[in-house]
Design a protein around this motif. Structure first.
Motif, PDB file in Angstrom:
ATOM      1  N   ILE A 163       0.834  -1.207   0.000  1.00  0.00           N
ATOM      2  CA  ILE A 163       0.000   0.000   0.000  1.00  0.00           C
ATOM      3  C   ILE A 163       0.865   1.252   0.000  1.00  0.00           C
ATOM      4  O   ILE A 163       0.594   2.223  -0.719  1.00  0.00           O
ATOM      5  CB  ILE A 163      -0.938  -0.009   1.222  1.00  0.00           C
ATOM      6  CG1 ILE A 163      -1.957  -1.151   1.093  1.00  0.00           C
ATOM      7  CG2 ILE A 163      -1.656   1.322   1.372  1.00  0.00           C
ATOM      8  CD1 ILE A 163      -2.770  -1.389   2.350  1.00  0.00           C
ATOM      9  N   ALA A 164       1.921   1.244   0.818  1.00  0.00           N
ATOM     10  CA  ALA A 164       2.787   2.416   0.925  1.00  0.00           C
ATOM     11  C   ALA A 164       3.642   2.617  -0.315  1.00  0.00           C
ATOM     12  O   ALA A 164       3.961   3.752  -0.684  1.00  0.00           O
ATOM     13  CB  ALA A 164       3.684   2.287   2.158  1.00  0.00           C
ATOM     14  N   SER A 165       4.017   1.534  -0.973  1.00  0.00           N
ATOM     15  CA  SER A 165       4.991   1.626  -2.063  1.00  0.00           C
ATOM     16  C   SER A 165       4.370   1.853  -3.432  1.00  0.00           C
ATOM     17  O   SER A 165       5.051   2.330  -4.344  1.00  0.00           O
ATOM     18  CB  SER A 165       5.836   0.341  -2.116  1.00  0.00           C
ATOM     19  OG  SER A 165       6.521   0.139  -0.893  1.00  0.00           O
ATOM     20  N   GLY A 166       3.102   1.496  -3.602  1.00  0.00           N
ATOM     21  CA  GLY A 166       2.484   1.604  -4.923  1.00  0.00           C
ATOM     22  C   GLY A 166       2.576   3.002  -5.495  1.00  0.00           C
ATOM     23  O   GLY A 166       3.026   3.212  -6.630  1.00  0.00           O
ATOM     24  N   PHE A 167       2.175   3.987  -4.712  1.00  0.00           N
ATOM     25  CA  PHE A 167       2.235   5.368  -5.199  1.00  0.00           C
ATOM     26  C   PHE A 167       3.673   5.823  -5.391  1.00  0.00           C
ATOM     27  O   PHE A 167       3.991   6.508  -6.370  1.00  0.00           O
ATOM     28  CB  PHE A 167       1.515   6.300  -4.222  1.00  0.00           C
ATOM     29  CG  PHE A 167       1.701   7.758  -4.548  1.00  0.00           C
ATOM     30  CD1 PHE A 167       1.006   8.341  -5.591  1.00  0.00           C
ATOM     31  CD2 PHE A 167       2.581   8.543  -3.813  1.00  0.00           C
ATOM     32  CE1 PHE A 167       1.184   9.683  -5.906  1.00  0.00           C
ATOM     33  CE2 PHE A 167       2.770   9.880  -4.115  1.00  0.00           C
ATOM     34  CZ  PHE A 167       2.064  10.451  -5.160  1.00  0.00           C
ATOM     35  N   MET A 168       4.533   5.431  -4.447  1.00  0.00           N
ATOM     36  CA  MET A 168       5.920   5.886  -4.527  1.00  0.00           C
ATOM     37  C   MET A 168       6.592   5.409  -5.813  1.00  0.00           C
ATOM     38  O   MET A 168       7.369   6.137  -6.436  1.00  0.00           O
ATOM     39  CB  MET A 168       6.706   5.389  -3.311  1.00  0.00           C
ATOM     40  CG  MET A 168       6.125   5.821  -1.972  1.00  0.00           C
ATOM     41  SD  MET A 168       5.976   7.611  -1.803  1.00  0.00           S
ATOM     42  CE  MET A 168       7.692   8.099  -1.777  1.00  0.00           C
TER      43      MET A 168
END
Length: 469
Positions: A163-168
């Motif tokens: 969840i945290a890495s998808g946008f990044m």
């Protein structure tokens, strides 16, 4: 309508007549804390009455927009309510105002804005819309890191990481989209060109004997690629008949810009990104105290001018490379100096009830890193406290920089928050616990020096500018 909606609508209704009414508003936008209005005639603004509204924390005027500081959260709710009031105008009014606004904004820029300021603001316009997602994903990444270090919930942490890495991972795509939008291209073409950078298949492309890595160049590469694509698109579109435009323009734009991106821009932007990371680390490792002193001391003037947002690409690049930006915690010390200075003013000027009321209302926002109310309502009007607040920021920055020289880096996994609101986002090369301790020490150093410097230099008889004369 719930109570919050009603309150926000009332705020919008109160603001509109005080800025000259619907006919005086030519553009509406907002950032993290400010409602940004393009106005036909600033002479129609009733600024004193505007400042007196309970929801208004301060006002700022630059060459392009009149900015009303409402604070995080509030501004995101008031803006659509304000836009709804404008949309209720008779047919034709909005289009007329938009046309006048475009002309007036162009005239203002030509008369008052330097090329450097215009470029910085346009770059900020690309990255500012990304801040809410950066904050959300950064907090989740910090929580996930804490759980991993503690060995808790091993079945949940992979989901949190995803969840945290998808946008990044996809930041370059959003940067490309916003770049094309800001510079007059087709946004989705900018996103399509930038998507080349993060596509895993680029690892199969051989370029002059070298193979690019997916994500190489990051946000800076995406910005450059989308900007190039925008100029290519506009050049082609101006030379084709309408019948061919819909087919040829997007195809040639993506093809030509994509080849340049693969065969050049990814490498150049990758080198620049690496240089930024290396430079920031070298600066803090070798001159941490001096670098912290300068960065912490000069950040308030940047905030005052609205130019602090131009640093967002650097923060974003550091987060992409290292997982956190080492510059933000140092820059956040400026807010600590501001809080300390405001507390000294509150203590020193006991009989200035108006000023003390302003400080009491603005101090909670200042503690959470929203510094504009204290800057424009307290320290800047008084003059000297603004300088002593900068001294507090310099001291806090030097404190954090000192530990960086010892090898203990403090960073933020996202951008946007400051002050106490930055605690959930802190990380570092020695773990979050030490990062929190060093950052807290920097804050209290900034508070103490800002308070002491202001208390010593502020005369008890000083009046708030609103009470003079």
């Amino acid at each position: 309508m719930d109570s919050n909606d009603s309150k926000d609508s009332l705020t919008a209704e109160a603001i509109l007549p005080l800025v000259g009414g619907p006919a005086n508003v030519v553009s509406v936008a907002h950032c993290m804390t400010r409602l940004r209005l393009g106005l036909r005639d600033r002479g129609l603004v009733r600024e004193e009455a505007l400042r007196a509204l309970p929801a208004v924390l301060g006002v700022v005027a630059d060459d392009e927009t009149y900015q009303i500081v409402l604070g995080p959260g509030t501004v995101a709710r008031v803006t659509p309510a304000f836009e709804a009031l404008l949309a209720a105008e008779p047919p034709g009014t909005a289009a007329e105002l938009a046309a006048k606004g475009a002309y007036l904004r162009a005239s203002q820029r030509q008369r008052n804005a330097t090329p450097g300021k215009i470029l910085l603001r346009r770059i900020a316009n690309i990255f500012v819309p990304l801040i809410p997602a950066l904050i959300g994903c950064g907090v989740i990444a910090g929580l996930n890191g804490l759980l991993v270090n503690l060995g808790w919930l091993p079945g949940v942490t992979p989901a949190l990481a995803a969840i945290a890495s998808g946008f990044m991972v996809l930041i370059p795509v959003f940067v490309g989209y916003n770049t094309a939008k800001e510079f007059g291209g087709t946004p989705v073409l900018g996103g399509a060109i930038a998507a080349i950078i993060v596509y895993a298949g680029v690892a199969k492309v051989t370029v002059f004997g070298m193979t690019p890595a997916p994500g190489q160049g990051g946000a800076l590469g995406a910005l450059a690629a989308a900007l190039l694509g925008t100029y290519v698109e506009r050049w082609i579109r101006g030379r084709l008949p309408d019948a061919l435009d819909v087919l040829v323009t997007p195809t040639v734009t993506v093809l030509l810009t994509g080849l340049v991106t693969l065969y050049g821009l990814m490498y150049a932007a990758g080198e620049l990104s690496a240089a930024i990371g290396t430079g920031a680390n070298w600066l803090l490792d070798n001159t941490g105290v001096l670098a912290g002193l300068i960065l912490g001391g000069l950040f308030l003037p940047l905030v005052m001018l609205g130019l602090h947002q131009a640093l967002i690409p650097i923060h974003t690049t550091l987060i992409e490379q290292q997982g956190y930006t080492v510059l933000l915690p140092i820059l956040a010390m400026a807010g600590a100096g501001q809080v300390g200075a405001a507390l000294a003013v509150y203590v020193r000027l006991r009989h200035d009830t108006s000023l003390r009321t302003t400080i009491k209302s603005a101090l909670p926002a200042g503690l959470l890193g929203v510094g504009e109310p204290l800057i424009y309502g307290v320290s800047l009007p008084l003059g000297r406290p603004f300088v002593t607040a900068c001294a507090g920021g310099a001291a806090g920055g030097a404190f954090v920089g000192f530990f960086s020289m010892l090898g203990d880096k403090v960073g933020s996994t996202a951008i946007g928050p400051s002050g106490w609101a930055l605690f959930p986002l802190l990380s570092g090369n020695q773990g979050p616990a030490l990062a929190v301790g060093i950052y807290a020490g920097g804050l209290f150093t900034g508070y103490a020096v800002g308070f002491a410097a202001t208390y010593v230099h502020l005369q008890p008889g000083t009046l708030h500018p609103s009470e003079q004369g």
